[in-house]
Motif scaffolding. Structure first.
Motif, PDB file in Angstrom:
ATOM      1  N   ASN A 107     -52.714  95.229 -14.029  1.00 44.22           N
ATOM      2  CA  ASN A 107     -53.537  96.285 -13.431  1.00 44.22           C
ATOM      3  C   ASN A 107     -54.852  95.728 -12.897  1.00 44.22           C
ATOM      4  N   ALA A 108     -55.435  94.773 -13.640  1.00 47.14           N
ATOM      5  CA  ALA A 108     -56.681  94.153 -13.187  1.00 47.14           C
ATOM      6  C   ALA A 108     -56.454  93.376 -11.902  1.00 47.14           C
ATOM      7  N   GLN A 109     -55.307  92.723 -11.787  1.00 45.92           N
ATOM      8  CA  GLN A 109     -55.004  91.982 -10.562  1.00 45.92           C
ATOM      9  C   GLN A 109     -54.787  92.935  -9.392  1.00 45.92           C
ATOM     10  N   GLY A 169     -73.024  94.010  -2.131  1.00 49.50           N
ATOM     11  CA  GLY A 169     -72.337  94.932  -3.034  1.00 49.50           C
ATOM     12  C   GLY A 169     -70.866  94.595  -3.169  1.00 49.50           C
ATOM     13  N   GLU A 170     -70.235  94.262  -2.042  1.00 48.38           N
ATOM     14  CA  GLU A 170     -68.818  93.893  -2.075  1.00 48.38           C
ATOM     15  C   GLU A 170     -68.620  92.564  -2.810  1.00 48.38           C
ATOM     16  N   TYR A 171     -69.561  91.631  -2.607  1.00 45.60           N
ATOM     17  CA  TYR A 171     -69.453  90.345  -3.312  1.00 45.60           C
ATOM     18  C   TYR A 171     -69.558  90.555  -4.818  1.00 45.60           C
ATOM     19  N   GLU A 172     -70.533  91.337  -5.253  1.00 47.18           N
ATOM     20  CA  GLU A 172     -70.710  91.576  -6.686  1.00 47.18           C
ATOM     21  C   GLU A 172     -69.500  92.285  -7.275  1.00 47.18           C
ATOM     22  N   ALA A 173     -68.944  93.246  -6.548  1.00 48.52           N
ATOM     23  CA  ALA A 173     -67.754  93.956  -7.024  1.00 48.52           C
ATOM     24  C   ALA A 173     -66.553  93.011  -7.102  1.00 48.52           C
ATOM     25  N   ALA A 224     -62.894  89.642 -10.383  1.00 43.79           N
ATOM     26  CA  ALA A 224     -62.362  88.322 -10.729  1.00 43.79           C
ATOM     27  C   ALA A 224     -62.608  88.007 -12.203  1.00 43.79           C
ATOM     28  N   ASP A 225     -63.795  88.348 -12.699  1.00 44.52           N
ATOM     29  CA  ASP A 225     -64.109  88.112 -14.116  1.00 44.52           C
ATOM     30  C   ASP A 225     -63.186  88.919 -15.023  1.00 44.52           C
ATOM     31  N   THR A 226     -62.880  90.148 -14.618  1.00 40.17           N
ATOM     32  CA  THR A 226     -61.983  90.989 -15.411  1.00 40.17           C
ATOM     33  C   THR A 226     -60.592  90.377 -15.475  1.00 40.17           C
ATOM     34  N   VAL A 262     -40.064  80.686 -21.736  1.00 45.46           N
ATOM     35  CA  VAL A 262     -39.855  80.269 -20.346  1.00 45.46           C
ATOM     36  C   VAL A 262     -40.398  81.331 -19.393  1.00 45.46           C
ATOM     37  N   ARG A 263     -40.056  82.601 -19.648  1.00 45.06           N
ATOM     38  CA  ARG A 263     -40.544  83.689 -18.785  1.00 45.06           C
ATOM     39  C   ARG A 263     -42.069  83.784 -18.851  1.00 45.06           C
ATOM     40  N   TYR A 264     -42.597  83.569 -20.046  1.00 52.59           N
ATOM     41  CA  TYR A 264     -44.047  83.625 -20.230  1.00 52.59           C
ATOM     42  C   TYR A 264     -44.741  82.525 -19.422  1.00 52.59           C
ATOM     43  N   LYS A 265     -44.219  81.312 -19.498  1.00 52.18           N
ATOM     44  CA  LYS A 265     -44.828  80.193 -18.779  1.00 52.18           C
ATOM     45  C   LYS A 265     -44.770  80.407 -17.273  1.00 52.18           C
ATOM     46  N   GLU A 266     -43.659  80.958 -16.779  1.00 53.00           N
ATOM     47  CA  GLU A 266     -43.543  81.246 -15.347  1.00 53.00           C
ATOM     48  C   GLU A 266     -44.573  82.280 -14.922  1.00 53.00           C
ATOM     49  N   MET A 267     -44.714  83.325 -15.734  1.00 55.32           N
ATOM     50  CA  MET A 267     -45.683  84.379 -15.417  1.00 55.32           C
ATOM     51  C   MET A 267     -47.107  83.834 -15.439  1.00 55.32           C
ATOM     52  N   MET A 268     -47.451  83.069 -16.478  1.00 54.85           N
ATOM     53  CA  MET A 268     -48.807  82.547 -16.595  1.00 54.85           C
ATOM     54  C   MET A 268     -49.129  81.551 -15.487  1.00 54.85           C
ATOM     55  N   ALA A 269     -48.122  80.794 -15.067  1.00 61.79           N
ATOM     56  CA  ALA A 269     -48.347  79.844 -13.965  1.00 61.79           C
ATOM     57  C   ALA A 269     -48.754  80.593 -12.705  1.00 61.79           C
ATOM     58  N   ARG A 270     -48.100  81.713 -12.431  1.00 63.32           N
ATOM     59  CA  ARG A 270     -48.438  82.505 -11.242  1.00 63.32           C
ATOM     60  C   ARG A 270     -49.793  83.200 -11.410  1.00 63.32           C
ATOM     61  N   MET A 271     -50.049  83.694 -12.620  1.00 65.14           N
ATOM     62  CA  MET A 271     -51.336  84.351 -12.862  1.00 65.14           C
ATOM     63  C   MET A 271     -52.500  83.382 -12.685  1.00 65.14           C
ATOM     64  N   THR A 272     -52.393  82.214 -13.288  1.00 62.77           N
ATOM     65  CA  THR A 272     -53.493  81.248 -13.203  1.00 62.77           C
ATOM     66  C   THR A 272     -53.633  80.692 -11.787  1.00 62.77           C
ATOM     67  N   ARG A 273     -52.513  80.585 -11.071  1.00 61.25           N
ATOM     68  CA  ARG A 273     -52.574  80.134  -9.672  1.00 61.25           C
ATOM     69  C   ARG A 273     -53.362  81.147  -8.836  1.00 61.25           C
ATOM     70  N   ALA A 274     -53.083  82.427  -9.055  1.00 61.26           N
ATOM     71  CA  ALA A 274     -53.822  83.468  -8.340  1.00 61.26           C
ATOM     72  C   ALA A 274     -55.279  83.488  -8.784  1.00 61.26           C
ATOM     73  N   GLU A 275     -55.504  83.296 -10.084  1.00 61.64           N
ATOM     74  CA  GLU A 275     -56.872  83.273 -10.608  1.00 61.64           C
ATOM     75  C   GLU A 275     -57.688  82.169  -9.947  1.00 61.64           C
ATOM     76  N   ARG A 276     -57.101  80.973  -9.832  1.00 64.70           N
ATOM     77  CA  ARG A 276     -57.815  79.854  -9.211  1.00 64.70           C
ATOM     78  C   ARG A 276     -58.099  80.118  -7.730  1.00 64.70           C
ATOM     79  N   SER A 277     -57.264  80.919  -7.084  1.00 66.18           N
ATOM     80  CA  SER A 277     -57.457  81.212  -5.663  1.00 66.18           C
ATOM     81  C   SER A 277     -58.664  82.113  -5.410  1.00 66.18           C
TER      82      SER A 277
END
Length: 219
Positions: A51-53, A87-91, A96-98, A142-157
């Protein structure tokens, strides 16, 4: 004496306090008393991160639209333009922090869940059941690692997007003149490209989260 419903609310509230205080083991025991186990907590936290994403995805879209509207103007109140973009930058930074915070919470409960699961496999007397449980554990990992890989990839972006956004907001703040708008116009293409990559990766992470949640609920 507290009614069962009020007692449940009290225990959940106490559990939240213990978690905030860093007492994770006590927190888990308190939650188990009201029928909420680590796998339930993990699913809830994956849902929270998803939901945060989704919220962050919409925020970055809005930020890009606002950026585009400012650079398209030839004559404008530059102070108001700065206020809108800032304002948009701060939001966006807050969103991103969330996302990062929610990912950290998933990792914390996942480590505890998998450790507990592994320990409990040793308690089986029936070897066939033990093998089945061990297989389920590995499949879940395995499913967890796949999910986290995508989450962290998006986070780094998110970082390069925020960097570009911050630099241009600061430049506009320090140069409230027509030349500043011209500079923003040149940067808009770079920001648009970075946000495009980010949104795609977030969509992949959201889809992966939904798949993981469905797998946890079905098993």
């Amino acid at each position: 004496m507290l009614s069962p419903s009020r007692l449940s609310v009290y225990i959940v509230g106490l559990a939240a306090f213990l978690l905030a205080a860093g007492c994770s083991s006590t927190y888990y025991r308190a939650m188990e008393k009201v029928g909420i186990h680590k796998r339930d907590i993990m699913v809830d936290r994956v849902e929270d991160a998803r939901n945060a994403q989704e919220d962050a995805q919409q925020q970055f879209k809005d930020a890009l639209e606002q950026f585009g509207s400012v650079v398209a103007l030839k004559e404008t109140d530059l102070k108001k333009s700065y206020d809108r973009l800032n304002g948009e930058y701060e939001a966006s930074r807050s969103a991103a922090d969330t996302v990062s915070s929610r990912i950290d919470r998933i990792e914390a409960v996942a480590d505890d869940l998998f450790a507990e699961w592994q320990d409990e496999i040793a308690l089986y007397q029936n070897r066939e059941l033990a093998r089945n449980s061990s297989r389920q554990l590995e499949e879940t990992k395995v499913r967890y690692k796949e999910m986290m890989a995508r989450m962290t990839r998006a986070e780094r972006s998110m970082a390069p997007v925020l960097d570009i956004f911050r630099d241009n907001v600061l430049f506009l703040k320090h140069n409230l003149n027509a030349q500043a708008i011209g500079s923003l116009q040149r940067e808009f293409t770079n920001l648009e490209a970075e946000i495009g990559v980010l949104l795609d990766r977030m969509s992949e992470a959201i889809e992966s989260s939904n798949t993981f949640i469905a797998g946890m609920q079905a098993s």
